[in-house]
Write a protein that holds these residues in place. Structure first.
Motif: not given
Ligand SMILES: [Cu+2]
Length: 224
Positions: A45, A80, A126, A144, A146-148, A151, A175, A183
């Protein structure tokens, strides 16, 4: 005349697309374990180091995910997704499953079902969501969240490409379900401020995978 104009337009468009592509950066990540072997199913990420919000286009990643159940296993084992993604859990087995999670990022329990359950589950926080099945104790999967939007997941070769990044410096972390320690310990700054490819590598310390034994007869078509 008309064809000249249209070919000119196509040429301009091609140039514009080429220019836009050339302006993006790419992080080529490689993840290995302590023995130097490639690590599959690691999620890489990247978060802009300056806290810049990703452009709207990047945030337009597909907001739909799928975690199948095949031969009484979650497939893929690691998924993800971007926060806000709706995930469906189709069951391709001839037995029923009851998928749940107790993870703080998303607590849910689907009713016992065969085929596709009524509604998808939206992952709105997240974090790591561990999936289980109430009927089959050995079934374990991971989502997973992800805030972004930047990734990618490593393949069998331990490699993942984070493509089409706006050129800038990134804080990049990795991760994995068997990751030893937090992480955050994998955090690395990667300077992708110039268009083109940048390599980044991680060597992870992984815990041994603890597997719950499949129930007797579960290898076949037993009605569990
Ligand atoms: Cu099950």
């Amino acid at each position: 005349m008309k064809s000249l104009r249209s070919s000119l337009l196509i040429a301009m468009l091609a140039f514009a697309i080429g220019a836009a592509h050339a302006q993006t950066a790419e992080i080529a990540a490689r993840v290995i374990n302590e023995q130097g072997q490639p690590v599959a199913d690691a999620v890489v990420v990247a978060v802009p180091a300056d806290g810049a919000r990703p452009p709207a286009r990047a945030a337009e990643r597909p907001r739909a995910g799928v975690v199948d159940q095949v031969d009484k296993e979650f497939t893929p084992k690691v998924t993800a997704i971007l926060v806000g993604t709706a995930v469906t859990f189709p069951n391709h087995d001839n037995v029923r499953h009851q998928v749940y999670s107790f993870s703080p990022a998303k607590r849910f329990e689907l009713p016992l079902y065969a085929g596709v359950p009524a509604g998808p589950v939206v992952f709105d926080k997240p974090g790591v969501v561990v999936l289980g099945c109430n009927i089959h104790d050995w079934m374990v999967g991971y989502i997973y969240v992800s805030e972004s939007p930047y990734f990618a997941k490593t393949g069998k070769d331990g490699k993942a490409i984070l493509a089409e990044l706006p050129p800038r410096a990134y804080a990049v972390r990795v991760w994995h379900p068997q990751l030893e320690g937090a992480e955050e310990t994998t955090l690395k700054s990667v300077d992708a401020s110039r268009p083109g490819r940048v390599d980044a590598a991680w060597q992870l310390k992984l815990k041994r995978e603890v597997k719950v034994r499949r129930a007797p007869g579960a290898e076949g078509r037993g009605r569990y």
